[in-house]
Design an enzyme around this catalytic site. Structure first.
Site, PDB file in Angstrom:
ATOM      1  N   ASP A 190     -12.297  15.024 -25.927  1.00 20.38           N
ATOM      2  CA  ASP A 190     -12.749  15.712 -24.731  1.00 20.38           C
ATOM      3  C   ASP A 190     -13.845  16.698 -25.122  1.00 20.38           C
ATOM      4  O   ASP A 190     -13.880  17.198 -26.256  1.00 20.38           O
ATOM      5  CB  ASP A 190     -11.593  16.493 -24.102  1.00 20.38           C
ATOM      6  CG  ASP A 190     -10.410  15.596 -23.772  1.00 20.38           C
ATOM      7  OD1 ASP A 190     -10.605  14.624 -23.030  1.00 20.38           O
ATOM      8  OD2 ASP A 190      -9.308  15.874 -24.271  1.00 20.38           O
ATOM      9  N   ASP A 193     -13.587  10.288 -23.243  1.00 20.90           N
ATOM     10  CA  ASP A 193     -12.267  10.691 -22.760  1.00 20.90           C
ATOM     11  C   ASP A 193     -12.502  11.666 -21.606  1.00 20.90           C
ATOM     12  O   ASP A 193     -13.244  11.359 -20.687  1.00 20.90           O
ATOM     13  CB  ASP A 193     -11.461  11.294 -23.896  1.00 20.90           C
ATOM     14  CG  ASP A 193      -9.967  11.353 -23.588  1.00 20.90           C
ATOM     15  OD1 ASP A 193      -9.557  10.909 -22.515  1.00 20.90           O
ATOM     16  OD2 ASP A 193      -9.204  11.867 -24.424  1.00 20.90           O
ATOM     17  N   ASP A 211      -9.571  19.236 -20.695  1.00 21.89           N
ATOM     18  CA  ASP A 211      -8.120  19.074 -20.589  1.00 21.89           C
ATOM     19  C   ASP A 211      -7.458  20.423 -20.828  1.00 21.89           C
ATOM     20  O   ASP A 211      -7.824  21.153 -21.776  1.00 21.89           O
ATOM     21  CB  ASP A 211      -7.594  18.068 -21.613  1.00 21.89           C
ATOM     22  CG  ASP A 211      -7.749  16.624 -21.147  1.00 21.89           C
ATOM     23  OD1 ASP A 211      -8.335  16.403 -20.066  1.00 21.89           O
ATOM     24  OD2 ASP A 211      -7.313  15.719 -21.882  1.00 21.89           O
ATOM     25  N   ARG A 215      -9.495  12.925 -11.157  1.00 22.93           N
ATOM     26  CA  ARG A 215      -8.995  14.077 -11.911  1.00 22.93           C
ATOM     27  C   ARG A 215      -9.906  15.294 -11.741  1.00 22.93           C
ATOM     28  O   ARG A 215     -10.544  15.742 -12.680  1.00 22.93           O
ATOM     29  CB  ARG A 215      -8.839  13.748 -13.396  1.00 22.93           C
ATOM     30  CG  ARG A 215      -7.838  12.655 -13.688  1.00 22.93           C
ATOM     31  CD  ARG A 215      -7.635  12.485 -15.186  1.00 22.93           C
ATOM     32  NE  ARG A 215      -6.744  11.370 -15.474  1.00 22.93           N
ATOM     33  CZ  ARG A 215      -6.430  10.953 -16.699  1.00 22.93           C
ATOM     34  NH1 ARG A 215      -6.958  11.570 -17.745  1.00 22.93           N
ATOM     35  NH2 ARG A 215      -5.620   9.931 -16.874  1.00 22.93           N
TER      36      ARG A 215
END
Length: 424
Positions: free
Chosen positions: A206, A245, A249, A302
């Site tokens: 990420d 990715d 996060d 997301r």
């Protein structure tokens, strides 16, 4: 007209001069700015100050990835400020710099072609071992671990990081501001023939990970796929050779995070809060995150997807493109509070797609607007999904907010002020 005595005037001038001389030299320095009181979950308790207290010996200006990673480890546990000038490239040597001897992607494709390997067994053998070794080498090179009491800030309008992954892990009190973060490319994605009905390429890295960390302020950054959109990747075995990715996060017990005035652009799996339904031991009662005045543009899903957390999402602007799954994901034990956000949907897109129910969990969604019109997002979802409805009432009311704008003003405000290069 009354005039002040000369002595009084001189005394006043002297007082002003002394005040200027004794004021901290860094009073107007954006690198020493701390999170304002009441500005989201990261202001809880002692608040978030990052490296504002750093002395000269722990204040660094960096122009290369090597200088950046050195600055992260220099000076022990003292507060630090790292100013980033220009774009730091974590992979300037290319993927070849990380390849283990004997690794051959063409051979990898031949060995694990589903026509040869099948789709029922995870890949194994020499080329998979060499791929894993190559991936480990890349991971060591591109992951940068941010210590506690640190501020990282871009200088000017063109500062950023490409190829790197900021790891904010198990530390407290970190600020990251004014950077363009181009999503790192995984040089060695793994083929998993058992992932779904047809298999999938799975990638790492990420742009930023907040893992078990507390009091983190992420402000005025731009997260983007930049030069390498997913559309530029080929397909192998019928699936896109995915090399990205997430962009951000927030996972594994992370807590008290504020993400404000950022841009999240042109990405698939963008922002995940909580990464497993089985992580109650670390995540229950944590993952308290505030998202405000962010722009999500051209992202597929997301934005965020939430598990466990009390997430306050207000005054964000969502600009939906042609590739779209959902914006706000309601996951296991989540308590999402979505207020006064603005959604811009293309013609034909149903507002019922904005919310996605992954698991049964209540949420509050009030005063949101879709294409300028007030819409009850929960009702829209339930009308589109009558057999899988959402419940209202998150069970809490956000208190840590400094300003809440009318949703009608949000698109203009966020467009003008969000993202890197716009720090005030």
């Amino acid at each position: 007209m009354r005039t002040r005595p000369v002595a009084a005037s001189l005394a006043g001038c002297t007082a002003v001069l002394l005040a200027l001389m004794t004021a901290p030299a860094h009073a107007a320095d954006p690198a020493r700015r701390t999170l304002p009181a009441g500005d989201g979950w990261a202001s809880e308790g002692a608040g978030t100050t990052g490296g504002a207290a750093a002395d000269a010996a722990h204040t660094h200006t960096v122009r290369t990835w090597a200088e950046f990673t050195a600055a992260l480890t220099a000076g022990g546990s003292a507060p630090r400020i790292i100013r980033v000038v220009g774009t730091l490239n974590a992979t300037e040597g290319g993927c070849e710099a990380f390849e283990a001897d004997g690794y051959d992607f063409a051979r990898y494709l031949a060995d694990y072609d589903p026509a040869v390997w099948g789709r029922d067994t995870p890949v194994s053998g020499p080329q998979e071992d060499l791929r894993a070794a190559s991936a480990a080498a890349q991971g060591r090179a591109v992951k940068a671990y941010v210590p506690a009491d640190t501020t990282i800030i871009g200088v000017g309008r063109n500062a950023g990081i490409t190829g790197g992954s900021l790891q904010i892990r198990d530390v407290d009190n970190v600020i990251v501001r004014n950077l363009t973060l181009e999503s790192p490319l995984d040089c060695f994605p793994q083929w998993d023939p058992t992932d779904g009905a047809t298999g999938a390429w799975n990638s790492e890295y990420d742009a930023m990970v907040v893992h078990g960390a507390t009091h983190v302020w992420i402000d005025h950054n731009t997260f983007t796929d930049g030069r390498y959109p997913d559309s530029s990747f080929p397909r192998h075995f019928g699936e896109i050779h995915q090399r990205h990715d997430g962009e951000l996060d927030i996972v594994r017990g992370a807590n008290h995070v504020t993400a404000s005035w950022n841009v999240f652009a042109d990405h698939d799996k963008t922002l995940m809060i909580g990464n497993s339904d089985s992580a109650a031991a670390t995540d229950a009662g944590r993952l308290k995150v505030t998202l405000h005045h962010n722009l999500f543009t051209g992202v597929v899903e997301r934005a965020p997807r939430v598990r466990f957390g009390q997430v306050d999402a207000y005054n964000n602007h969502y600009v939906v493109g042609s590739a779209y799954a959902y914006s706000l994901g309601v996951g296991y034990e989540s308590r999402l509070y979505a207020e006064k956000n603005a959604f811009t949907l293309p013609a034909g897109a149903d507002a019922g797609r904005i919310l996605k129910k992954w698991k049964d969990a209540p949420l509050t969604a009030v005063d949101n607007r879709v294409n300028g019109r007030a819409v009850d997002l929960v009702a829209a979802h339930n009308a589109l999904n009558p057999g899988d409805t959402l419940r209202t009432g998150a069970g809490w009311t956000p208190a840590l907010r400094t300003r809440v704008d009318d949703a009608r003003a949000v698109p203009g405000l966020v467009r003008a002020r969000a993202g890197a290069g716009k720090v005030r």
